[in-house]
Design an enzyme around this catalytic site. Structure first.
Site, short mmCIF file in Angstrom:
data_model
loop_
_atom_site.label_atom_id
_atom_site.label_comp_id
_atom_site.label_asym_id
_atom_site.label_seq_id
_atom_site.Cartn_x
_atom_site.Cartn_y
_atom_site.Cartn_z
N ASP A 131 -9.99 -7.33 7.26
CA ASP A 131 -11.16 -8.20 7.38
C ASP A 131 -10.96 -9.25 8.46
O ASP A 131 -11.94 -9.85 8.95
CB ASP A 131 -11.43 -8.89 6.04
CG ASP A 131 -10.23 -9.71 5.54
OD1 ASP A 131 -9.12 -9.15 5.50
OD2 ASP A 131 -10.41 -10.89 5.19
N TRP A 156 -7.54 -9.01 1.31
CA TRP A 156 -6.93 -9.73 0.19
C TRP A 156 -6.15 -8.79 -0.73
O TRP A 156 -6.37 -8.76 -1.95
CB TRP A 156 -8.01 -10.47 -0.60
CG TRP A 156 -8.68 -11.60 0.12
CD1 TRP A 156 -8.83 -11.74 1.48
CD2 TRP A 156 -9.31 -12.75 -0.45
NE1 TRP A 156 -9.52 -12.88 1.77
CE2 TRP A 156 -9.83 -13.53 0.60
CE3 TRP A 156 -9.51 -13.18 -1.76
CZ2 TRP A 156 -10.51 -14.72 0.39
CZ3 TRP A 156 -10.19 -14.37 -1.98
CH2 TRP A 156 -10.69 -15.13 -0.92
N LYS A 190 -4.71 -6.61 15.27
CA LYS A 190 -5.24 -5.53 14.44
C LYS A 190 -6.49 -4.92 15.08
O LYS A 190 -6.68 -3.70 15.03
CB LYS A 190 -5.56 -6.04 13.03
CG LYS A 190 -4.34 -6.39 12.20
CD LYS A 190 -3.48 -5.17 11.89
CE LYS A 190 -4.14 -4.24 10.89
NZ LYS A 190 -3.27 -3.08 10.55
N ASP A 211 10.32 4.14 13.74
CA ASP A 211 9.84 2.95 14.43
C ASP A 211 8.56 3.33 15.17
O ASP A 211 8.60 3.96 16.22
CB ASP A 211 10.90 2.46 15.41
CG ASP A 211 10.46 1.24 16.21
OD1 ASP A 211 9.33 0.73 15.96
OD2 ASP A 211 11.22 0.79 17.08
N LEU A 245 0.83 -1.20 0.00
CA LEU A 245 0.00 0.00 0.00
C LEU A 245 0.86 1.25 0.00
O LEU A 245 0.57 2.21 -0.72
CB LEU A 245 -0.93 0.00 1.21
CG LEU A 245 -1.78 1.25 1.41
CD1 LEU A 245 -2.65 1.54 0.20
CD2 LEU A 245 -2.63 1.13 2.67
N TYR A 248 -3.05 -12.39 14.42
CA TYR A 248 -3.05 -11.26 13.50
C TYR A 248 -4.32 -10.43 13.63
O TYR A 248 -4.28 -9.22 13.86
CB TYR A 248 -2.90 -11.75 12.05
CG TYR A 248 -3.11 -10.66 11.03
CD1 TYR A 248 -2.27 -9.55 10.98
CD2 TYR A 248 -4.15 -10.74 10.09
CE1 TYR A 248 -2.46 -8.54 10.04
CE2 TYR A 248 -4.34 -9.74 9.16
CZ TYR A 248 -3.50 -8.65 9.14
OH TYR A 248 -3.70 -7.66 8.22
N ALA A 269 2.21 -2.58 9.15
CA ALA A 269 1.54 -3.69 9.85
C ALA A 269 2.39 -4.94 9.76
O ALA A 269 3.22 -5.10 8.85
CB ALA A 269 0.17 -3.96 9.24
#
Length: 276
Positions: free
Chosen positions: A101, A149, A128, A35, A12, A124, A59
């Site tokens: 998601d 995805w 998140k 950081d 991204l 994970y 992430a």
């Protein structure tokens, strides 16, 4: 407009840099520069550069590996966004945080709404979700964008894995009972930029690709397109597997389709998946 982008070397982050408006001043920071898990460094960095907007694309996304590295994952996926949210609030900067998601368990059979109950299955998704909750707790001006995805021409992703395996093997076995929407990182970057331009109302948003499909369906499309474009010499045989037949350290959501309605007043450009 001065924008601080974290996770600048990820999928991204790189797509965002490709299309960022020329009139914006972009501060692209990856881990070597900033950081985000270091509270003092984040506070000092944001205070020094005084961005109008912070976009957190950093992430820890290795879903299986993260199961044995939960402490590191929590620092990056939860503590890092928390630090950025506080710094943004202190310096009057709008904050955009990218989530996933995987905060949902995949029990539904229709697209997940932003208001649906979360139920992450693994470390994970749990870290998140913690990141979302911490951001919302300390910053009323945070915009959380959940996506799914993600693929692109950069980094490691399902499209590039399929292209590599199609050249190496005569048969590929792909999971057919996990459903989602492949999302091109460039489209996601465009979505974020449009939200920034339109000064959206803070809150939780969903954004993903147009097409609902399984990983098996996605693999068929990738390989078919790649063969058509002479990117692979021949078509390998594709076989469908169930999740129970595929060895994985953590259970994935069976259904990951997000209701991608950004807002009734905001129209976001989207394209169907293509090999970029």
């Amino acid at each position: 407009m001065k924008v601080l982008l974290t996770g600048a070397n990820g999928q991204l982050g790189r797509c965002f840099q490709d299309i960022v408006p020329n009139e914006w001043q972009l501060i692209a920071a990856d881990h070597d520069v900033l950081d985000i898990t270091n509270t003092e460094q984040v506070e000092s960095f944001v205070k020094q550069y005084q961005p109008d907007v912070i976009v957190n694309a950093a992430a820890y996304t290795a879903v299986d590996k993260v199961e044995s590295e939960a402490v590191i994952a929590r620092k990056i996926n939860a503590q890092g966004p928390y630090n950025l949210a506080i710094a943004a609030n202190k310096n009057n900067a709008r904050f955009y945080h990218i989530s996933t998601d995987y905060v949902f368990g995949g029990e539904k059979t229709k697209p997940y709404l932003t208001t649906d109950q979360t139920n992450p299955l693994g470390v994970y998704g749990k870290t998140k979700l913690q990141g979302e909750q911490l951001c919302l707790k300390v910053n009323p001006n945070v915009t959380i964008i959940r996506t799914a995805w993600v693929f692109s021409q950069y980094g490691n992703n399902f499209v590039k894995t399929m292209l590599r395996l199609a050249k190496e093997r005569s048969e590929l076995k792909i999971v057919n009972d996990q459903i989602g929407c492949p999302t091109y990182a460039g489209d996601l970057a465009y979505c974020i930029i449009q939200l920034i331009k339109q000064n959206n109302i803070p809150g939780i948003y969903h954004y993903c690709g147009d097409e609902v499909m399984s990983w098996f369906d996605f693999a068929k499309l990738i390989i078919s397109k790649a063969y058509e474009l002479n990117m692979i010499p021949k078509l390998p045989k594709l076989s469908a597997l169930s999740s129970y037949e595929y060895p994985a350290l953590v259970k994935r959501p069976a259904y990951s389709v997000l209701d991608k309605k950004i807002s009734v007043t905001i129209i976001i450009y989207q394209v169907n998946w293509i090999i970029r």
